[in-house]
Design a protein around this motif. Structure first.
Motif, mmCIF file in Angstrom:
data_model
loop_
_atom_site.group_PDB
_atom_site.id
_atom_site.type_symbol
_atom_site.label_atom_id
_atom_site.label_comp_id
_atom_site.label_asym_id
_atom_site.label_seq_id
_atom_site.Cartn_x
_atom_site.Cartn_y
_atom_site.Cartn_z
ATOM 1 N N PRO A 249 -20.008 19.200 40.212
ATOM 2 C CA PRO A 249 -20.247 20.009 39.002
ATOM 3 C C PRO A 249 -20.217 19.234 37.695
ATOM 4 N N ASN A 250 -19.734 18.003 37.706
ATOM 5 C CA ASN A 250 -19.595 17.253 36.455
ATOM 6 C C ASN A 250 -20.664 16.185 36.261
ATOM 7 N N ASP A 251 -21.695 16.207 37.072
ATOM 8 C CA ASP A 251 -22.762 15.204 36.952
ATOM 9 C C ASP A 251 -23.671 15.579 35.788
ATOM 10 N N ALA A 252 -23.478 14.916 34.656
ATOM 11 C CA ALA A 252 -24.215 15.272 33.441
ATOM 12 C C ALA A 252 -25.709 15.007 33.582
ATOM 13 N N GLN A 253 -26.072 13.942 34.276
ATOM 14 C CA GLN A 253 -27.485 13.610 34.432
ATOM 15 C C GLN A 253 -28.221 14.713 35.190
ATOM 16 N N VAL A 254 -27.586 15.210 36.243
ATOM 17 C CA VAL A 254 -28.217 16.271 37.034
ATOM 18 C C VAL A 254 -28.228 17.582 36.253
ATOM 19 N N LYS A 255 -27.174 17.857 35.498
ATOM 20 C CA LYS A 255 -27.172 19.059 34.660
ATOM 21 C C LYS A 255 -28.343 19.042 33.679
ATOM 22 N N LYS A 256 -28.547 17.884 33.071
ATOM 23 C CA LYS A 256 -29.638 17.760 32.109
ATOM 24 C C LYS A 256 -30.987 17.949 32.793
ATOM 25 N N GLU A 275 -27.285 23.323 28.065
ATOM 26 C CA GLU A 275 -27.411 22.275 27.054
ATOM 27 C C GLU A 275 -26.352 22.418 25.964
ATOM 28 N N SER A 276 -26.079 23.656 25.575
ATOM 29 C CA SER A 276 -25.069 23.885 24.545
ATOM 30 C C SER A 276 -23.689 23.465 25.036
ATOM 31 N N ALA A 277 -23.387 23.822 26.288
ATOM 32 C CA ALA A 277 -22.093 23.443 26.859
ATOM 33 C C ALA A 277 -21.988 21.929 26.987
ATOM 34 N N MET A 278 -23.082 21.287 27.401
ATOM 35 C CA MET A 278 -23.085 19.824 27.528
ATOM 36 C C MET A 278 -22.895 19.159 26.173
ATOM 37 N N LEU A 283 -19.782 15.947 22.685
ATOM 38 C CA LEU A 283 -19.272 15.668 21.335
ATOM 39 C C LEU A 283 -17.758 15.553 21.351
ATOM 40 N N ALA A 284 -17.137 16.380 22.189
ATOM 41 C CA ALA A 284 -15.670 16.372 22.239
ATOM 42 C C ALA A 284 -15.136 15.075 22.831
ATOM 43 N N ASP A 285 -15.806 14.559 23.877
ATOM 44 C CA ASP A 285 -15.277 13.344 24.511
ATOM 45 C C ASP A 285 -15.995 12.073 24.073
ATOM 46 N N GLY A 286 -16.993 12.228 23.191
ATOM 47 C CA GLY A 286 -17.659 11.061 22.634
ATOM 48 C C GLY A 286 -18.633 10.369 23.566
ATOM 49 N N THR A 287 -19.056 11.036 24.626
ATOM 50 C CA THR A 287 -19.954 10.391 25.595
ATOM 51 C C THR A 287 -21.428 10.633 25.304
ATOM 52 N N ALA A 288 -21.742 11.513 24.372
ATOM 53 C CA ALA A 288 -23.150 11.832 24.107
ATOM 54 C C ALA A 288 -23.834 10.647 23.428
ATOM 55 N N THR A 289 -24.987 10.256 23.950
ATOM 56 C CA THR A 289 -25.780 9.203 23.309
ATOM 57 C C THR A 289 -26.692 9.830 22.267
ATOM 58 N N ALA A 290 -27.229 8.989 21.398
ATOM 59 C CA ALA A 290 -28.160 9.491 20.381
ATOM 60 C C ALA A 290 -29.372 10.139 21.032
ATOM 61 N N ASN A 291 -29.875 9.539 22.103
ATOM 62 C CA ASN A 291 -31.048 10.107 22.780
ATOM 63 C C ASN A 291 -30.720 11.442 23.442
ATOM 64 N N ASP A 292 -29.506 11.556 24.010
ATOM 65 C CA ASP A 292 -29.079 12.837 24.589
ATOM 66 C C ASP A 292 -29.097 13.930 23.523
ATOM 67 N N LEU A 293 -28.485 13.626 22.397
ATOM 68 C CA LEU A 293 -28.395 14.605 21.307
ATOM 69 C C LEU A 293 -29.779 14.944 20.761
ATOM 70 N N MET A 294 -30.627 13.938 20.688
ATOM 71 C CA MET A 294 -31.992 14.146 20.195
ATOM 72 C C MET A 294 -32.742 15.133 21.094
ATOM 73 N N GLN A 295 -32.680 14.920 22.403
ATOM 74 C CA GLN A 295 -33.389 15.797 23.327
ATOM 75 C C GLN A 295 -32.835 17.215 23.292
ATOM 76 N N MET A 296 -31.520 17.329 23.191
ATOM 77 C CA MET A 296 -30.915 18.659 23.089
ATOM 78 C C MET A 296 -31.384 19.363 21.828
ATOM 79 N N GLY A 297 -31.474 18.615 20.735
ATOM 80 C CA GLY A 297 -31.949 19.206 19.491
ATOM 81 C C GLY A 297 -33.374 19.702 19.603
ATOM 82 N N ILE A 298 -34.224 18.937 20.264
ATOM 83 C CA ILE A 298 -35.621 19.348 20.453
ATOM 84 C C ILE A 298 -35.686 20.639 21.259
#
Length: 466
Positions: A249-256, A275-278, A283-298
């Motif tokens: 359940p914690n595989d972020a790549q597969v969730k995305k 996406e909102s939960a991710m 953001l809370a644990d500091g693991t989000a990359t700029a590209n991750d955040l960019m795609q979520m924003g789109i």
């Protein structure tokens, strides 16, 4: 898409046979059964004198006649064929002969005839279910060296040879996932997604619920989902992603990846929740990359969740302040929100980066319009119409010790505020390259000729600097 991983199998020592013997059937299987001792059936079988003869012939072919040595390969093949003939005679007399089908399967295996062995063993297991496990063992003994040979061929980049061995392995046993999985890899790497999906599905099915195969099964599931994505079968991909995430359940790549398929299969609301939960978690644990955040924003922008999109783009810029595309997207969020002051602020930052990009000037003008600042709107429009040459960045590729850039200069119909045409003029542009802190680490001057309206001039160069 996942990087396809090879599932290994144990190496099996192969005993060489002379060429004359190899020509009788599959050489890899024949080598596997060339030596050793004869094993009598461990399960009860109903037969007759013919099947007893078949068993005796098989024993003699392996251990030799009493008082004599082991037969040479030519004689050995002849003895095995006699065992086969005896088994066929028993089946001819009684099509339901358990022992007849069993000995026929073992004879075909020793002769290297995989299709014949598979047919005979299938019939024998149906007639004598108590022998099914023993028969499965013989199948595995033939399957394993074939898969090992295929694995060696894969590692040597002999993919055609590997595929042949995997198909031969599947002809004698379909009980194990490794062969199916690695066949899927071969097809996936050859961009044959339909075939790859078929074999990954077989690997999932063959893994069953065996805990020893749990990791292999998950690899097959996620790769099957990736194939469905490549085939635009996103509803099917979601099913596989859900199955995978039930175990991991914690595989972020597969969730995305699942969120992407959910969106493309018309399930945007669930995708947005994931996406909102991710985003919140990253953001809370500091693991989000700029590209991750960019795609979520789109994605959030496409769902018209403008405030959440703005948060994602602002978070992107917090990580990479000079990420131009994130800043441009943020400006478009404020345009959609009709947030004039924020649009003005963001557009001004864009113009500082790209002073000759007319899209940035238009966004600034819209910001003043939404802010009801008529005077500055007029000034911005006058500046816009007076630009003789617009420049847009087409590609920026940072490297370890420098960067590549390509851009396009386009001639404009420039005029004064009163409508008087302004002549095209040559320009010397200075490109500044900055580090993460904004310090200039490299510059490049480029001369752009005078361009008539609609004419273009390509700009391409490299610059050194970390």
């Amino acid at each position: 898409m996942r990087t396809f991983g090879f599932i290994g199998v144990a190496a099996v020592a192969l005993v060489a046979l002379p060429l004359a013997a190899q020509l009788e059937g599959n050489p890899v299987v024949m080598k596997r059964f060339a030596g050793g001792r004869y094993l009598s059936p461990l399960c009860p079988l109903k037969g007759d004198f013919r099947t007893s003869s078949a068993g005796t012939y098989l024993k003699t072919s392996i251990e030799g006649a009493e008082g004599g040595g082991r037969p040479d390969d030519e004689k050995r093949m002849g003895i095995i064929k006699k065992a086969k003939d005896a088994a066929l005679a028993a089946i001819g007399a009684n099509p339901g002969s358990q022992a007849g089908w069993y000995y026929l399967g073992r004879s075909e295996l020793l002769l290297g005839n995989l299709t014949g062995a598979d047919t005979a063993f299938t019939k024998a297991a149906a007639l004598a279910p108590e022998c099914a496990e023993e028969i499965k063992g013989y199948r595995q003994q033939a399957w394993q060296p074939l898969v090992s040979a295929a694995a060696q061929a894969m590692q040597a980049s002999k993919n055609d040879v590997a595929l042949t061995h995997f198909r031969e392995a599947a002809a004698i046993s379909r009980d194990y996932p490794q062969g199916f999985y690695n066949t899927g890899i071969l097809f996936a790497n050859a961009d044959k997604t339909d075939s790859a999906a078929h074999y990954f599905a077989l690997a999932v099915a063959a893994s069953g619920n065996d805990p020893r195969l749990a990791k292999d099964k998950l690899s097959a599931i996620v790769n099957l989902a990736s194939m469905y994505q490549a085939m635009d079968k996103h509803a099917e991909a979601v099913v596989q992603f859900r199955s995978y995430l039930a175990a991991e359940p914690n595989d972020a790549q597969v969730k995305k990846a699942m969120a992407s398929s959910l969106r493309l299969s018309g399930q945007a609301e669930e995708a947005a929740k994931i996406e909102s939960a991710m985003l919140t978690s990253a953001l809370a644990d500091g693991t989000a990359t700029a590209n991750d955040l960019m795609q979520m924003g789109i994605n959030l922008f496409q769902d018209k969740k403008y405030q959440e999109a703005a948060d994602a783009f602002n978070s992107t810029l917090a990580k990479e302040p000079y990420y131009r595309d994130a800043l441009f997207n943020l400006a478009n969020v404020y345009l959609a929100q009709k947030n004039g002051p924020k649009l003005v602020e963001t557009s001004q930052r864009l113009i500082a980066m790209e002073p000759l990009n007319t899209l940035n000037m238009k966004l600034l003008g819209e910001g003043y319009r939404e802010s009801n600042d008529q005077a500055k709107l007029i000034t911005t429009v006058e500046t816009l119409i007076a630009v003789p040459t617009a420049v847009t960045i087409d590609n920026f590729q940072p490297m370890k010790a420098g960067a590549k850039l390509s851009a396009t200069a386009t001639g404009q119909e420039a005029t004064t505020p009163g409508g008087k045409p302004l002549p095209a003029v040559a320009k010397t542009l200075t490109f500044e390259f900055v580090d993460a802190a904004g310090a200039v680490v490299g510059t490049k001057e480029v001369v752009v000729p005078a361009l008539k309206a609609g004419a273009t001039h390509a700009i391409e160069f490299e610059v050194a600097g970390e």
